[in-house]
Design a protein around this motif. Structure first.
Motif, PDB file in Angstrom:
ATOM      1  N   UNK A  89      15.885   6.429  -4.735  1.00 37.95           N
ATOM      2  CA  UNK A  89      14.671   6.307  -3.926  1.00 37.95           C
ATOM      3  C   UNK A  89      15.028   5.916  -2.497  1.00 37.95           C
ATOM      4  N   UNK A  90      14.130   6.277  -1.584  1.00 37.37           N
ATOM      5  CA  UNK A  90      14.305   5.928  -0.175  1.00 37.37           C
ATOM      6  C   UNK A  90      13.012   5.316   0.338  1.00 37.37           C
ATOM      7  N   UNK A  91      13.139   4.203   1.047  1.00 39.47           N
ATOM      8  CA  UNK A  91      11.963   3.534   1.615  1.00 39.47           C
ATOM      9  C   UNK A  91      11.668   4.158   2.975  1.00 39.47           C
ATOM     10  N   UNK A  92      10.527   4.817   3.075  1.00 36.80           N
ATOM     11  CA  UNK A  92      10.126   5.452   4.339  1.00 36.80           C
ATOM     12  C   UNK A  92       9.196   4.566   5.158  1.00 36.80           C
ATOM     13  N   UNK A  93       8.516   3.610   4.492  1.00 41.84           N
ATOM     14  CA  UNK A  93       7.605   2.700   5.184  1.00 41.84           C
ATOM     15  C   UNK A  93       7.995   1.276   4.826  1.00 41.84           C
ATOM     16  N   UNK A  94       9.010   0.708   5.510  1.00 43.04           N
ATOM     17  CA  UNK A  94       9.516  -0.612   5.123  1.00 43.04           C
ATOM     18  C   UNK A  94       8.529  -1.737   5.435  1.00 43.04           C
ATOM     19  N   UNK A  95       8.632  -2.805   4.668  1.00 42.14           N
ATOM     20  CA  UNK A  95       7.811  -4.003   4.882  1.00 42.14           C
ATOM     21  C   UNK A  95       8.187  -4.630   6.220  1.00 42.14           C
ATOM     22  N   UNK A  96       7.171  -4.966   7.016  1.00 39.31           N
ATOM     23  CA  UNK A  96       7.430  -5.545   8.345  1.00 39.31           C
ATOM     24  C   UNK A  96       7.929  -6.986   8.255  1.00 39.31           C
TER      25      UNK A  96
ATOM     26  N   UNK B 194       0.796  -1.216   0.000  1.00 40.70           N
ATOM     27  CA  UNK B 194       0.000   0.000   0.000  1.00 40.70           C
ATOM     28  C   UNK B 194       0.830   1.269   0.000  1.00 40.70           C
ATOM     29  N   UNK B 195       2.150   1.139   0.234  1.00 41.34           N
ATOM     30  CA  UNK B 195       3.035   2.306   0.241  1.00 41.34           C
ATOM     31  C   UNK B 195       3.928   2.283  -0.995  1.00 41.34           C
ATOM     32  N   UNK B 196       4.714   3.307  -1.153  1.00 42.57           N
ATOM     33  CA  UNK B 196       5.633   3.401  -2.279  1.00 42.57           C
ATOM     34  C   UNK B 196       6.898   4.109  -1.819  1.00 42.57           C
ATOM     35  N   UNK B 197       8.031   3.797  -2.424  1.00 43.59           N
ATOM     36  CA  UNK B 197       9.270   4.501  -2.064  1.00 43.59           C
ATOM     37  C   UNK B 197       9.196   5.967  -2.475  1.00 43.59           C
ATOM     38  N   UNK B 198       9.918   6.796  -1.750  1.00 45.17           N
ATOM     39  CA  UNK B 198       9.911   8.234  -2.019  1.00 45.17           C
ATOM     40  C   UNK B 198      11.180   8.623  -2.774  1.00 45.17           C
ATOM     41  N   UNK B 199      11.048   9.644  -3.620  1.00 47.35           N
ATOM     42  CA  UNK B 199      12.209  10.154  -4.338  1.00 47.35           C
ATOM     43  C   UNK B 199      13.193  10.757  -3.338  1.00 47.35           C
ATOM     44  N   UNK B 200      14.456  10.402  -3.522  1.00 48.98           N
ATOM     45  CA  UNK B 200      15.493  10.887  -2.614  1.00 48.98           C
ATOM     46  C   UNK B 200      15.621  12.410  -2.733  1.00 48.98           C
ATOM     47  N   UNK B 201      15.525  13.105  -1.597  1.00 47.66           N
ATOM     48  CA  UNK B 201      15.629  14.568  -1.602  1.00 47.66           C
ATOM     49  C   UNK B 201      17.047  15.060  -1.855  1.00 47.66           C
ATOM     50  N   UNK B 202      18.009  14.221  -1.518  1.00 48.76           N
ATOM     51  CA  UNK B 202      19.398  14.653  -1.669  1.00 48.76           C
ATOM     52  C   UNK B 202      19.797  14.758  -3.138  1.00 48.76           C
ATOM     53  N   UNK B 203      19.439  13.739  -3.941  1.00 47.79           N
ATOM     54  CA  UNK B 203      19.850  13.713  -5.353  1.00 47.79           C
ATOM     55  C   UNK B 203      18.695  13.930  -6.313  1.00 47.79           C
ATOM     56  N   UNK B 204      17.495  14.097  -5.769  1.00 51.72           N
ATOM     57  CA  UNK B 204      16.299  14.298  -6.589  1.00 51.72           C
ATOM     58  C   UNK B 204      16.061  13.130  -7.561  1.00 51.72           C
TER      59      UNK B 204
END
Length: 369
Positions: A192-199, A156-166
């Protein structure tokens, strides 16, 4: 356009070692790098030329072909060099960073990579190696997480674009008149950065499982034989194929037979009477056929070896053919004799003129001879 000699391009001799070739390429790549020579077409061509030379001379197979057949030999094998900078950076991106900090200016692409192959050591009896068998192997390996389908992201979540390198996977630093591109320290080049990792897998995308599969062992395997089970290794990265499982065979020592390739060896004890007069005895062999007769010729000596073709191990490449069995003869001397046996042996010794205990005269004759 005629290509220059690759050794001349890098400025090394024909017998240059790997480190010398790598050092020469590093020097030229730094000198002609596009970020340092923007708009300089000649520098760009020199950069491509050096990369092509390094690609050939660092590879033993390509280098051997080039040494023997030149540029035409490589073209005949399908090697035509690099199509452009993207191709070069894709091949040598890690080398650039390791040498002097340059990377792919357009950002690192996550290339598909084959998964790690695994090894399983299987111990077999000699009889199993002779007949072949089907056996189960149980091992542990990493597998893509079923909860997140290997993404590492919570459903239900998705990785977020890395803010450091866009999202580029690279960060660019300006130093004087050129730019240096390095792997992003935040996303490690993924963009990309995973902010909501799979449990289930804690964001790793993989979990360790226990795997049991059936393996068919062909007749004739020997210690060191390998069975390759394709796709039974660990999953690949970024959509790459899984690795393989290599089952490595080890044959236990046998109580009676020793083995050298497809041949078997054993030792058979016989009496000195059998050795002198000859005999025919039954010996054990591997296989379902009736035990064969070993013919002992009269006058067989201790240590003689008798070859029995077709009674060894089956060939791994052709199961219808078998090696030989080599039988070493061991002559046993009786430890105890009754009075009748002693008299018979003394009478035999008399016919030979052999020296007997207590008969000094005959002993002198023997030594005189």
């Amino acid at each position: 356009m005629n290509k220059r000699d690759y050794y001349e391009v890098l400025g090394v001799s024909n017998n240059a070692g790997d480190e010398e070739i790598k050092k020469a390429y590093r020097k030229l790549a730094l000198k002609h790098h596009p970020d340092r020579n923007q708009g300089d077409k000649e520098a760009e061509e020199r950069f491509k030329e050096a990369a092509e030379a390094y690609e050939v001379l660092r590879d033993p197979e390509k280098r051997d072909i080039y040494n023997r057949f030149g540029h035409e030999g490589l073209e005949g094998r399908g090697f035509t060099g690099f199509s452009g900078f993207e191709d070069i950076f894709s091949s040598f991106g890690d080398i650039f960073e390791g040498f002097f900090g340059f990377g792919n200016r357009r950002g690192r692409r996550s290339r598909a990579a084959q998964g790690r192959s695994l090894r399983y050591d299987l111990e077999l009896d000699l009889e199993d190696a002779f007949f072949g068998k089907e056996d189960d192997v149980v091992f542990h390996k990493l597998e893509n997480c079923q909860t997140c389908n290997g993404s590492g992201v919570s459903p239900g979540s998705a990785p977020q674009i890395c803010n450091t390198c866009q999202g580029r996977g690279q960060v660019i630093h300006s130093q004087g008149f050129f730019q240096i591109s390095t792997t992003c320290p935040s996303c490690h080049g993924l963009g990309q950065i995973i902010t909501d990792p799979c449990h289930a897998c804690k964001g790793e995308g993989k979990v360790r499982i226990k795997r049991k599969i059936s393996v068919k062992i062909p007749p004739g395997v020997d210690t060191g034989s390998q069975l390759r089970l394709r796709g039974e290794g660990e999953p690949g990265e970024h959509g790459g194929p899984p690795g393989d499982l290599f089952v490595v065979i080890h044959i236990k020592e046998h109580d009676f037979f020793t083995r050298e390739e497809d041949d078997l060896f054993c030792q058979i004890p016989i009496s000195f009477v059998q050795a002198a007069l000859g005999d025919s005895i039954t010996i054990p062999v591997l296989g379902n056929e009736d035990s064969p007769k070993l013919v002992i010729s009269a006058g067989t000596q201790p240590g003689d070896v008798i070859r029995m073709p077709g009674h060894g191990m089956p060939s791994l490449t052709n199961h219808r053919t078998r090696g030989s069995l080599y039988v070493k003869i061991i002559v046993k001397v009786p430890e105890k004799l009754n009075s009748r046996q002693k008299e018979l042996l003394k009478a035999f010794a008399e016919t030979e003129g052999t020296s007997l205990p207590g008969r000094k005269k005959q002993g002198k004759i023997f030594w005189k001879k």
